[in-house]
Enzyme design. Structure first.
Site, mmCIF file in Angstrom:
data_model
loop_
_atom_site.group_PDB
_atom_site.id
_atom_site.type_symbol
_atom_site.label_atom_id
_atom_site.label_comp_id
_atom_site.label_asym_id
_atom_site.label_seq_id
_atom_site.Cartn_x
_atom_site.Cartn_y
_atom_site.Cartn_z
ATOM 1 N N LYS A 111 7.774 -12.929 -1.185
ATOM 2 C CA LYS A 111 7.763 -12.853 -2.647
ATOM 3 C C LYS A 111 8.539 -13.986 -3.297
ATOM 4 O O LYS A 111 8.258 -14.363 -4.438
ATOM 5 C CB LYS A 111 8.270 -11.494 -3.126
ATOM 6 C CG LYS A 111 7.284 -10.395 -2.794
ATOM 7 C CD LYS A 111 7.498 -9.141 -3.604
ATOM 8 C CE LYS A 111 6.351 -8.178 -3.323
ATOM 9 N NZ LYS A 111 6.638 -6.807 -3.694
ATOM 10 N N LYS A 193 -3.136 -8.421 4.232
ATOM 11 C CA LYS A 193 -3.173 -7.035 3.751
ATOM 12 C C LYS A 193 -3.644 -6.956 2.297
ATOM 13 O O LYS A 193 -3.446 -7.904 1.519
ATOM 14 C CB LYS A 193 -1.806 -6.370 3.915
ATOM 15 C CG LYS A 193 -0.752 -6.850 2.963
ATOM 16 C CD LYS A 193 0.454 -5.914 2.904
ATOM 17 C CE LYS A 193 1.368 -6.444 1.802
ATOM 18 N NZ LYS A 193 2.507 -5.683 1.469
ATOM 19 N N LYS A 196 -1.370 -5.487 -4.286
ATOM 20 C CA LYS A 196 -1.416 -5.329 -5.747
ATOM 21 C C LYS A 196 -1.243 -6.667 -6.452
ATOM 22 O O LYS A 196 -1.700 -6.849 -7.566
ATOM 23 C CB LYS A 196 -0.254 -4.442 -6.204
ATOM 24 C CG LYS A 196 -0.488 -2.968 -6.037
ATOM 25 C CD LYS A 196 0.604 -2.213 -6.813
ATOM 26 C CE LYS A 196 0.983 -0.946 -6.099
ATOM 27 N NZ LYS A 196 2.403 -0.709 -5.991
HETATM 28 P P1 TYM Z 1 4.427 -0.535 -2.951
HETATM 29 O O1 TYM Z 1 4.482 -0.069 -4.353
HETATM 30 O O2 TYM Z 1 4.143 -1.959 -2.676
HETATM 31 O O3 TYM Z 1 3.319 0.298 -2.160
HETATM 32 C C1 TYM Z 1 3.265 1.715 -2.193
HETATM 33 C C2 TYM Z 1 2.919 2.221 -0.800
HETATM 34 O O4 TYM Z 1 1.666 1.676 -0.372
HETATM 35 C C3 TYM Z 1 1.791 1.125 0.933
HETATM 36 N N1 TYM Z 1 0.877 -0.019 1.045
HETATM 37 C C4 TYM Z 1 -0.085 -0.128 1.984
HETATM 38 N N2 TYM Z 1 -0.449 0.682 2.993
HETATM 39 C C5 TYM Z 1 -1.507 0.276 3.764
HETATM 40 N N3 TYM Z 1 -2.188 -0.874 3.547
HETATM 41 C C6 TYM Z 1 -1.840 -1.713 2.557
HETATM 42 N N4 TYM Z 1 -2.534 -2.848 2.338
HETATM 43 C C7 TYM Z 1 -0.745 -1.356 1.709
HETATM 44 N N5 TYM Z 1 -0.157 -1.946 0.627
HETATM 45 C C8 TYM Z 1 0.826 -1.120 0.242
HETATM 46 C C9 TYM Z 1 3.246 0.698 1.034
HETATM 47 O O5 TYM Z 1 3.648 0.622 2.376
HETATM 48 C C10 TYM Z 1 3.939 1.795 0.267
HETATM 49 O O6 TYM Z 1 4.201 2.903 1.117
HETATM 50 N N6 TYM Z 1 9.171 -0.895 -1.480
HETATM 51 C C11 TYM Z 1 8.109 0.049 -1.744
HETATM 52 C C12 TYM Z 1 8.437 1.076 -2.808
HETATM 53 C C13 TYM Z 1 9.667 1.883 -2.549
HETATM 54 C C14 TYM Z 1 9.813 2.895 -1.568
HETATM 55 C C15 TYM Z 1 11.130 3.408 -1.763
HETATM 56 C C16 TYM Z 1 8.986 3.401 -0.577
HETATM 57 C C17 TYM Z 1 10.837 1.809 -3.244
HETATM 58 N N7 TYM Z 1 11.716 2.732 -2.779
HETATM 59 C C18 TYM Z 1 11.627 4.425 -0.948
HETATM 60 C C19 TYM Z 1 9.483 4.419 0.245
HETATM 61 C C20 TYM Z 1 10.790 4.921 0.043
HETATM 62 C C21 TYM Z 1 6.906 -0.745 -2.248
HETATM 63 O O7 TYM Z 1 7.017 -1.808 -2.763
HETATM 64 O O8 TYM Z 1 5.738 -0.059 -2.175
#
Ligand code: TYM
Length: 328
Positions: A111, A193, A196
């Protein structure tokens, strides 16, 4: 009852990767575990956002949680900023974290596009806020996609260090990734992958995309020239990714799908996949439209925040006590 915590950022719009990697697991877990699911709007600030849009997207994600079938009677749904303990706990944990361990985070490297000098400090300390999220709820399981593995490992390292230096306060959390769908790939570039933040709209399918757009996106999805529906991540990443999506939406195993499309080629395969995807998402989209502006979402979030504050404050109080922060 096993305690579960997870969250998604209100940036972009929730796509099939988010759903199949994480959100679908949230729903599957709500019957047999004590779940806390958060919209992590403070994390979203690590990259500049339009304030009005951030507010709307925060409610969008909460409405999506409800629309996919999360039941507020079973799972606690809330917005991160409504529970101030997260940011205080993050500060306390920052004070026992190392610059070295944060520098190794792959997501920070990606990022910040390799330029740490000009990257935001929040982007750098992001995983510590994530650790605070998880540890405040004493979560045993964290359902996420594969891309979060490193952050969960860091969370465990920080928790172990705290417990060793200040006494046992935290439960060590374990990652929970689905057997199928832990890493959904981009439709237009299946070696990367689904994301978003991708620039091209052909990268992903949002849960709220209308049927016409879903059709267009799947038609354009990259495959290969072999014209054989076969799962092989190495040589056929595009087709394998589509098989994963098809299998989870239809409940038909990948093996069976390979058999079903033997000799039929990609045309029929994609046609059916389009239908399965649209049919699967339709009730989610309808429910979203029904509730998004009804006041129900805000109501659920207020109740959720109340419950989350109670649990989080209990842990925060233990942290303060352990570290010598007076509470008068
Ligand atoms: P975020 O918002 O990017 O994504 C939300 C969830 O979606 C999963 N994910 C995917 N899974 C499979 N294939 C993909 N291409 C893919 N893209 C995204 C992510 O693994 C995530 O589970 N850091 C985290 C948010 C967060 C969080 C937490 C998660 C903040 N605090 C505490 C768990 C526990 C994030 O940016 O997710």
């Amino acid at each position: 009852m096993v305690r579960v915590f997870s969250g998604a950022q209100p940036t972009g719009i929730i796509h099939l990767g988010n759903y199949l990697g994480a959100l679908k697991q949230y729903v599957d877990l709500q019957n047999e575990t004590d779940c806390y699911y958060c919209v992590v709007n403070m994390h979203a600030l690590t990259i500049p956002r339009d304030p009005q849009e951030l507010k709307e997207k925060t409610l969008d994600v909460a409405a999506i949680y409800l629309a996919i079938g999360l039941d507020p009677k079973k799972a606690t749904l809330f917005v991160q900023s409504q529970v101030p303990a997260h940011t205080e706990a993050a500060w306390l944990l920052q004070c026992i974290s190392r610059v070295g361990e944060l520098s190794r985070m792959v997501q920070f490297k990606e990022k910040s596009k390799g330029s740490a000098e000009s990257a935001g400090v929040g982007l750098f300390t992001y995983p510590i806020l994530q650790a605070a999220d998880i540890l405040l709820y004493q979560a045993e399981k964290v359902p996420v996609g594969e891309d979060q593995r490193q952050h969960i490992e860091l969370t465990r390292d920080i928790a172990e260090r705290f417990n060793r230096d200040y006494g046992e306060v935290f439960t060590l959390p374990e990652i929970l990734v689905p057997k199928v769908g832990a890493k959904i790939m981009a439709l237009d570039e299946p070696t990367k992958k689904m994301s978003k933040s991708a620039e091209s709209k052909w990268n992903s399918i949002a849960l709220l995309d209308d049927p016409k757009l879903i059709e267009k996106k799947l038609k354009r999805a990259v495959t290969d020239s072999e014209n054989q529906v076969r799962y092989d991540l190495e040589t056929k990443p595009g087709v394998s990714n589509l098989l994963t999506i098809y299998s989870t939406f239809s409940g038909i195993s990948i093996r069976e799908l390979e058999r079903k499309y033997e000799g039929l080629g990609y045309g029929q395969f994609k046609k059916d996949l389009i239908e399965v995807t649209i049919d699967y998402l339709r009730p989610i989209q309808e429910r979203f439209q029904e509730i998004r502006h009804s006041g129900y979402v805000e109501e659920v979030l207020k109740d959720g925040a109340e419950k989350a504050n109670q649990v989080a404050n209990e842990t925060l109080s233990k942290m303060r006590q352990a570290m010598g922060i007076i509470q008068l």
